[in-house]
Motif scaffolding. Structure first.
Motif, PDB file in Angstrom:
ATOM      1  N   LEU A 171       0.260   3.502  -9.613  1.00  0.00           N
ATOM      2  CA  LEU A 171       1.061   3.553  -8.453  1.00  0.00           C
ATOM      3  C   LEU A 171       1.333   1.927  -8.309  1.00  0.00           C
ATOM      4  O   LEU A 171       0.685   1.006  -8.263  1.00  0.00           O
ATOM      5  CB  LEU A 171       0.259   3.969  -7.363  1.00  0.00           C
ATOM      6  N   VAL A 172       2.532   1.889  -7.927  1.00  0.00           N
ATOM      7  CA  VAL A 172       3.051   0.501  -7.629  1.00  0.00           C
ATOM      8  C   VAL A 172       3.584   0.578  -5.984  1.00  0.00           C
ATOM      9  O   VAL A 172       4.684   1.031  -5.775  1.00  0.00           O
ATOM     10  CB  VAL A 172       4.297   0.304  -8.534  1.00  0.00           C
ATOM     11  N   PRO A 173       2.934  -0.105  -5.319  1.00  0.00           N
ATOM     12  CA  PRO A 173       3.096  -0.031  -3.905  1.00  0.00           C
ATOM     13  C   PRO A 173       3.907  -1.279  -3.431  1.00  0.00           C
ATOM     14  O   PRO A 173       4.186  -1.443  -2.093  1.00  0.00           O
ATOM     15  CB  PRO A 173       2.000  -0.031  -3.195  1.00  0.00           C
ATOM     16  N   THR A 174       4.473  -2.111  -4.299  1.00  0.00           N
ATOM     17  CA  THR A 174       4.682  -3.583  -3.860  1.00  0.00           C
ATOM     18  C   THR A 174       6.041  -3.503  -2.921  1.00  0.00           C
ATOM     19  O   THR A 174       6.002  -4.784  -2.157  1.00  0.00           O
ATOM     20  CB  THR A 174       5.022  -4.424  -5.180  1.00  0.00           C
ATOM     21  N   GLY A 175       6.901  -2.696  -3.027  1.00  0.00           N
ATOM     22  CA  GLY A 175       7.969  -2.817  -2.023  1.00  0.00           C
ATOM     23  C   GLY A 175       7.847  -2.905  -0.814  1.00  0.00           C
ATOM     24  O   GLY A 175       8.594  -3.102   0.111  1.00  0.00           O
ATOM     25  N   ALA A 176       6.657  -2.267  -0.308  1.00  0.00           N
ATOM     26  CA  ALA A 176       6.349  -2.201   1.055  1.00  0.00           C
ATOM     27  C   ALA A 176       5.898  -3.475   1.884  1.00  0.00           C
ATOM     28  O   ALA A 176       5.999  -3.658   2.970  1.00  0.00           O
ATOM     29  CB  ALA A 176       5.014  -1.252   1.301  1.00  0.00           C
ATOM     30  N   HIS A 177       5.539  -4.470   1.032  1.00  0.00           N
ATOM     31  CA  HIS A 177       4.940  -5.922   1.562  1.00  0.00           C
ATOM     32  C   HIS A 177       5.915  -6.504   2.642  1.00  0.00           C
ATOM     33  O   HIS A 177       5.257  -7.394   3.503  1.00  0.00           O
ATOM     34  CB  HIS A 177       4.460  -6.656   0.317  1.00  0.00           C
ATOM     35  N   PRO A 178       7.297  -6.569   2.325  1.00  0.00           N
ATOM     36  CA  PRO A 178       7.824  -7.384   3.257  1.00  0.00           C
ATOM     37  C   PRO A 178       7.949  -6.927   4.690  1.00  0.00           C
ATOM     38  O   PRO A 178       8.432  -7.575   5.597  1.00  0.00           O
ATOM     39  CB  PRO A 178       9.461  -7.242   2.716  1.00  0.00           C
ATOM     40  N   GLU A 193       4.941  -3.676   8.979  1.00  0.00           N
ATOM     41  CA  GLU A 193       3.696  -2.672   8.768  1.00  0.00           C
ATOM     42  C   GLU A 193       3.368  -2.338   7.686  1.00  0.00           C
ATOM     43  O   GLU A 193       2.653  -1.571   7.098  1.00  0.00           O
ATOM     44  CB  GLU A 193       4.255  -1.234   9.397  1.00  0.00           C
ATOM     45  N   GLY A 194       3.813  -3.481   6.347  1.00  0.00           N
ATOM     46  CA  GLY A 194       3.384  -3.513   5.073  1.00  0.00           C
ATOM     47  C   GLY A 194       2.056  -3.199   4.627  1.00  0.00           C
ATOM     48  O   GLY A 194       1.896  -2.141   4.030  1.00  0.00           O
ATOM     49  N   PRO A 195       1.094  -3.665   5.251  1.00  0.00           N
ATOM     50  CA  PRO A 195      -0.212  -3.325   4.785  1.00  0.00           C
ATOM     51  C   PRO A 195      -0.654  -2.027   5.073  1.00  0.00           C
ATOM     52  O   PRO A 195      -1.480  -1.613   4.341  1.00  0.00           O
ATOM     53  CB  PRO A 195      -1.115  -4.477   5.807  1.00  0.00           C
ATOM     54  N   ASP A 196      -0.080  -1.408   6.144  1.00  0.00           N
ATOM     55  CA  ASP A 196      -0.672  -0.071   6.625  1.00  0.00           C
ATOM     56  C   ASP A 196      -0.065   0.839   5.720  1.00  0.00           C
ATOM     57  O   ASP A 196      -0.589   2.014   5.305  1.00  0.00           O
ATOM     58  CB  ASP A 196      -0.158   0.229   8.077  1.00  0.00           C
ATOM     59  N   MET A 197       1.284   0.514   5.348  1.00  0.00           N
ATOM     60  CA  MET A 197       2.105   1.269   4.348  1.00  0.00           C
ATOM     61  C   MET A 197       1.408   1.480   3.105  1.00  0.00           C
ATOM     62  O   MET A 197       1.446   2.447   2.354  1.00  0.00           O
ATOM     63  CB  MET A 197       3.557   0.793   4.358  1.00  0.00           C
ATOM     64  N   VAL A 198       0.958   0.107   2.645  1.00  0.00           N
ATOM     65  CA  VAL A 198       0.406   0.316   1.177  1.00  0.00           C
ATOM     66  C   VAL A 198      -0.902   0.797   1.279  1.00  0.00           C
ATOM     67  O   VAL A 198      -1.116   1.746   0.235  1.00  0.00           O
ATOM     68  CB  VAL A 198       0.236  -1.173   0.812  1.00  0.00           C
ATOM     69  N   ARG A 199      -1.555   0.790   2.068  1.00  0.00           N
ATOM     70  CA  ARG A 199      -2.700   1.507   2.520  1.00  0.00           C
ATOM     71  C   ARG A 199      -2.675   3.175   2.473  1.00  0.00           C
ATOM     72  O   ARG A 199      -3.123   4.179   1.589  1.00  0.00           O
ATOM     73  CB  ARG A 199      -3.689   1.438   3.795  1.00  0.00           C
ATOM     74  N   GLY A 200      -1.587   3.403   3.145  1.00  0.00           N
ATOM     75  CA  GLY A 200      -1.115   5.056   3.437  1.00  0.00           C
ATOM     76  C   GLY A 200      -0.581   5.532   2.228  1.00  0.00           C
ATOM     77  O   GLY A 200      -0.801   6.830   1.686  1.00  0.00           O
ATOM     78  N   VAL A 201       0.243   4.849   1.452  1.00  0.00           N
ATOM     79  CA  VAL A 201       0.816   5.483   0.094  1.00  0.00           C
ATOM     80  C   VAL A 201      -0.198   5.536  -0.861  1.00  0.00           C
ATOM     81  O   VAL A 201      -0.023   6.684  -1.881  1.00  0.00           O
ATOM     82  CB  VAL A 201       2.007   4.651  -0.301  1.00  0.00           C
ATOM     83  N   THR A 202      -1.229   4.618  -1.004  1.00  0.00           N
ATOM     84  CA  THR A 202      -2.283   4.768  -2.140  1.00  0.00           C
ATOM     85  C   THR A 202      -3.221   5.999  -1.653  1.00  0.00           C
ATOM     86  O   THR A 202      -3.625   6.904  -2.676  1.00  0.00           O
ATOM     87  CB  THR A 202      -3.109   3.475  -1.814  1.00  0.00           C
ATOM     88  N   ASP A 203      -3.430   6.184  -0.231  1.00  0.00           N
ATOM     89  CA  ASP A 203      -4.376   7.286   0.046  1.00  0.00           C
ATOM     90  C   ASP A 203      -3.460   8.660   0.219  1.00  0.00           C
ATOM     91  O   ASP A 203      -4.277   9.741   0.608  1.00  0.00           O
ATOM     92  CB  ASP A 203      -5.282   7.039   1.039  1.00  0.00           C
TER      93      ASP A 203
END
Length: 230
Positions: free
Chosen positions: A34-41, A44-54
């Motif tokens: 899984l590549v979540p990189t696009g959420a970082h900018p 709410e990026g940190p929460d988005m990365v956590r959410g897409v991962t789980d």
């Protein structure tokens, strides 16, 4: 590489069946990164990365029954031995490239070296979601939005309208989404009028399967193909 370009993940049985055809086996027997990189900018990026991962943010992607699922963070790859991360990429059946900021994702695809590797992965499925799907097309329909998140003093915004160009058409996701005013067919057609390539506008129940350059529309929803001007 085989591409399954979606607006919001594996949202219906038709898209799921297309994914398994492209994998050549059930999802339950397949491995993915899984590549979540696009959420970082985004703020709410940190929460988005956590959410897409789980699997609690966005459409079905990480929790669809993979045999194994790892995370590939593109911003980390330049600090890792290439033989290590490349072996991990070559060893899985699918790359799940989530959405977010197209411009940022394109930048780190290039900086990490993954963009150069993708065309060599003939048997791997690239499963894109929203910005992750736009990234492999020639044109970034989100350029104006993405430019708002470029850090001061960075040249990342150069050629913001361009993406990787690994497929021969442009893509506009979330067609008709009620919370996205730019996603009406009329607004998409205005953008598409200046694009020198076919543009597929797809809703969240539609995907494009691309194998050996041939495009198949997989849909239980709504889509349009807009042709370039003569």
């Amino acid at each position: 590489m085989k591409y399954l370009l979606t607006s919001n993940g594996i949202t219906n049985a038709s898209i799921r069946a297309a994914l398994e055809r492209m994998l050549g086996k059930p999802i339950a027997e397949s491995t993915a990164l899984l590549v979540p990189t696009g959420a970082h900018p985004f703020p709410e990026g940190p929460d988005m990365v956590r959410g897409v991962t789980d699997g609690t943010v966005g459409g079905p992607l990480s929790r669809i029954g993979w045999r194994s699922l790892g995370v590939l963070e593109l911003t980390a790859l330049p600090t890792v031995r290439r033989d290590q991360w490349e072996a991990a990429v070559r060893g899985v059946d699918a790359l799940l490239v989530w959405g977010g900021d197209v411009l940022y994702l394109v930048h780190w695809m290039r900086e990490s070296g993954l963009a150069d590797l993708l065309p060599e992965l003939h048997d791997t499925v690239y499963l894109g979601v929203s910005a992750g799907s736009i990234t492999v097309t020639p044109h970034n329909c989100d350029a104006a939005f993405d430019l708002r998140f470029v850090p001061d003093g960075s040249d990342m915004g150069r050629d913001a309208e361009r993406a990787l160009g690994l497929v021969g058409f442009a893509l506009y996701p979330h067609l008709g989404h009620p919370d996205m005013e730019d996603a009406s067919l009329e607004r998409i057609a205005e953008w598409a009028a200046d694009i020198p390539a076919p543009v597929y506008a797809i809703d969240d129940d539609t995907a494009l399967a691309v194998v050996d350059g041939e495009v198949e529309v997989i849909s239980e929803g709504t889509w349009e193909r807009l042709e370039p001007r003569p």
